[in-house]
Design an enzyme around this catalytic site. Structure first.
Site, PDB file in Angstrom:
ATOM      1  N   ASN A  34      12.962 -46.279  74.522  1.00 10.27           N
ATOM      2  CA  ASN A  34      13.151 -46.251  75.976  1.00 10.27           C
ATOM      3  C   ASN A  34      13.482 -44.861  76.520  1.00 10.27           C
ATOM      4  O   ASN A  34      13.285 -44.599  77.698  1.00 10.27           O
ATOM      5  CB  ASN A  34      14.278 -47.227  76.349  1.00 10.27           C
ATOM      6  N   TYR A 102       4.160 -35.431  83.470  1.00  6.76           N
ATOM      7  CA  TYR A 102       4.881 -36.643  83.070  1.00  6.76           C
ATOM      8  C   TYR A 102       3.888 -37.782  82.828  1.00  6.76           C
ATOM      9  O   TYR A 102       3.960 -38.489  81.816  1.00  6.76           O
ATOM     10  CB  TYR A 102       5.883 -37.032  84.159  1.00  6.76           C
ATOM     11  N   LEU A 137      17.475 -45.886  91.265  1.00  3.71           N
ATOM     12  CA  LEU A 137      18.909 -46.027  90.969  1.00  3.71           C
ATOM     13  C   LEU A 137      19.284 -45.634  89.541  1.00  3.71           C
ATOM     14  O   LEU A 137      20.448 -45.703  89.164  1.00  3.71           O
ATOM     15  CB  LEU A 137      19.370 -47.465  91.253  1.00  3.71           C
TER      16      LEU A 137
HETATM   17  N1  NAD Z   1      13.218 -44.154  86.854  1.00  2.00           N
HETATM   18  C1  NAD Z   1      11.914 -44.305  87.070  1.00  2.00           C
HETATM   19  O1  NAD Z   1      11.427 -44.218  88.220  1.00  2.00           O
HETATM   20  C2  NAD Z   1      10.999 -44.608  85.920  1.00  2.00           C
HETATM   21  C3  NAD Z   1       9.700 -45.045  86.194  1.00  2.00           C
HETATM   22  C4  NAD Z   1       8.842 -45.341  85.134  1.00  2.00           C
HETATM   23  C5  NAD Z   1       9.280 -45.211  83.841  1.00  2.00           C
HETATM   24  N2  NAD Z   1      10.542 -44.767  83.600  1.00  2.00           N
HETATM   25  C6  NAD Z   1      10.949 -44.648  82.196  1.00  2.00           C
HETATM   26  O2  NAD Z   1      12.076 -45.465  81.973  1.00  2.00           O
HETATM   27  C7  NAD Z   1      12.777 -44.966  80.803  1.00  2.00           C
HETATM   28  C8  NAD Z   1      14.254 -44.962  81.107  1.00  2.00           C
HETATM   29  O3  NAD Z   1      14.491 -44.030  82.156  1.00  2.00           O
HETATM   30  P1  NAD Z   1      15.538 -44.306  83.332  1.00  2.00           P
HETATM   31  O4  NAD Z   1      14.797 -44.445  84.583  1.00  2.00           O
HETATM   32  O5  NAD Z   1      16.480 -45.396  82.923  1.00  2.00           O
HETATM   33  O6  NAD Z   1      16.278 -42.890  83.415  1.00  2.00           O
HETATM   34  P2  NAD Z   1      17.677 -42.404  82.833  1.00  2.00           P
HETATM   35  O7  NAD Z   1      17.655 -40.915  82.959  1.00  2.00           O
HETATM   36  O8  NAD Z   1      18.789 -43.147  83.485  1.00  2.00           O
HETATM   37  O9  NAD Z   1      17.626 -42.822  81.300  1.00  2.00           O
HETATM   38  C9  NAD Z   1      16.902 -42.051  80.345  1.00  2.00           C
HETATM   39  C10 NAD Z   1      17.734 -41.986  79.082  1.00  2.00           C
HETATM   40  O10 NAD Z   1      17.013 -41.203  78.098  1.00  2.00           O
HETATM   41  C11 NAD Z   1      18.005 -40.473  77.383  1.00  2.00           C
HETATM   42  N3  NAD Z   1      17.413 -39.304  76.714  1.00  2.00           N
HETATM   43  C12 NAD Z   1      16.840 -38.200  77.287  1.00  2.00           C
HETATM   44  N4  NAD Z   1      16.484 -37.328  76.324  1.00  2.00           N
HETATM   45  C13 NAD Z   1      16.838 -37.876  75.134  1.00  2.00           C
HETATM   46  C14 NAD Z   1      16.736 -37.443  73.774  1.00  2.00           C
HETATM   47  N5  NAD Z   1      16.180 -36.264  73.441  1.00  2.00           N
HETATM   48  N6  NAD Z   1      17.202 -38.270  72.810  1.00  2.00           N
HETATM   49  C15 NAD Z   1      17.773 -39.459  73.116  1.00  2.00           C
HETATM   50  N7  NAD Z   1      17.910 -39.921  74.388  1.00  2.00           N
HETATM   51  C16 NAD Z   1      17.439 -39.123  75.370  1.00  2.00           C
HETATM   52  C17 NAD Z   1      19.011 -40.054  78.463  1.00  2.00           C
HETATM   53  O11 NAD Z   1      20.247 -39.722  77.872  1.00  2.00           O
HETATM   54  C18 NAD Z   1      19.092 -41.306  79.299  1.00  2.00           C
HETATM   55  O12 NAD Z   1      20.098 -42.176  78.822  1.00  2.00           O
HETATM   56  C19 NAD Z   1      12.171 -43.591  80.514  1.00  2.00           C
HETATM   57  O13 NAD Z   1      11.271 -43.694  79.428  1.00  2.00           O
HETATM   58  C20 NAD Z   1      11.395 -43.257  81.770  1.00  2.00           C
HETATM   59  O14 NAD Z   1      10.290 -42.401  81.526  1.00  2.00           O
HETATM   60  C21 NAD Z   1      11.420 -44.474  84.608  1.00  2.00           C
END
Ligand code: NAD
Length: 203
Positions: A34, A102, A137
């Site tokens: 994730n 991205y 959020l």
């Molecule tokens: N927020 C959005 O709009 C969105 C949309 C589509 C997909 N996503 C995907 O959802 C997933 C979760 O993101 P989110 O929105 O909860 O954001 P978030 O930033 O709250 O969570 C991302 C997590 O990844 C962790 N992380 C970053 N680099 C890391 C590393 N090198 N090793 C271990 N952990 C690491 C961070 O510590 C964080 O806890 C991601 O893969 C993101 O690409 C997010």
């Protein structure tokens, strides 16, 4: 529950994570890859990104999924009882949505998901991806010094309006889909990229 320090760009950390899970719980049942970053720089377009930024984005978003999948598959095969891998892709890996760089990493995650689903099916290892649209959020697009700060309601409303259903996507939406895909209820579902997007990619 246990916590294990893990940098997904470090292959040995993923091996250690799987070992620690098995030591604690006896088996590995589900691997959810994730972790991910946007790498977004406000106002930047493709030509503004450096090689280091590009590599970091691919290291976290793509190599992390590869390493996590690799050690999960090894363990699942040792156990001989199937398993579940769940990746977090994105609608940005399906259609043009936000940052180009991205989106390219999430396109790779989506393709890893489908390829692994076919390769691992004979071992009853299912591989699916949840593909969220915009989740304002989480801490995802916040600058480092703004993480964990409340988000302005007018920004949330703007983000909601880009989805046909008119609501923002939440972490809870993703968790519900993830739990379903990880469960035996989804035993015949593999290779699916499930948009959690309020209808965005259907347009
Ligand atoms: N927020 C959005 O709009 C969105 C949309 C589509 C997909 N996503 C995907 O959802 C997933 C979760 O993101 P989110 O929105 O909860 O954001 P978030 O930033 O709250 O969570 C991302 C997590 O990844 C962790 N992380 C970053 N680099 C890391 C590393 N090198 N090793 C271990 N952990 C690491 C961070 O510590 C964080 O806890 C991601 O893969 C993101 O690409 C997010």
């Amino acid at each position: 529950m246990i916590g294990v320090r893990c940098d997904v760009t470090v292959e040995a950390d993923l091996e250690r994570l799987v070992d620690a899970t098995v030591d604690q719980f006896g088996t590995l049942d589900v691997m959810h890859n994730n972790a991910g970053i946007t790498g977004l720089k406000a106002g930047a377009t493709t030509e503004d990104y450096t090689e280091a930024e590009w590599r970091r984005l691919w290291d976290i978003n793509v190599s992390g999924v590869f390493y996590g999948s690799k050690y999960a598959i090894r363990r699942f095969k040792q156990q001989g009882a199937g398993g579940v891998i769940l990746n977090t892709g994105s609608v940005a890996g399906m259609v043009g949505f936000g940052s180009v760089l991205y989106g390219s990493t999430k396109g790779a995650v989506n393709q890893l998901t489908k390829g692994l689903a076919v390769e691992c099916a004979k071992d009853d290892i299912r591989v699916n991806a949840i593909c969220p649209a915009a989740m304002p959020l989480t801490n995802f697009s916040a600058a480092d010094d703004k993480k964990f700060e409340p988000v302005a309601q007018d920004f949330v409303d703007i983000v909601a309006s880009i989805h046909p259903l008119g609501r923002i996507i939440t972490a809870e939406d993703c968790a519900a889909a993830a739990v379903y895909l990880a469960s035996d209820e989804a035993k015949n579902i593999t290779g699916v990229l499930l948009p959690i997007d309020g209808g965005y990619v259907a347009q």
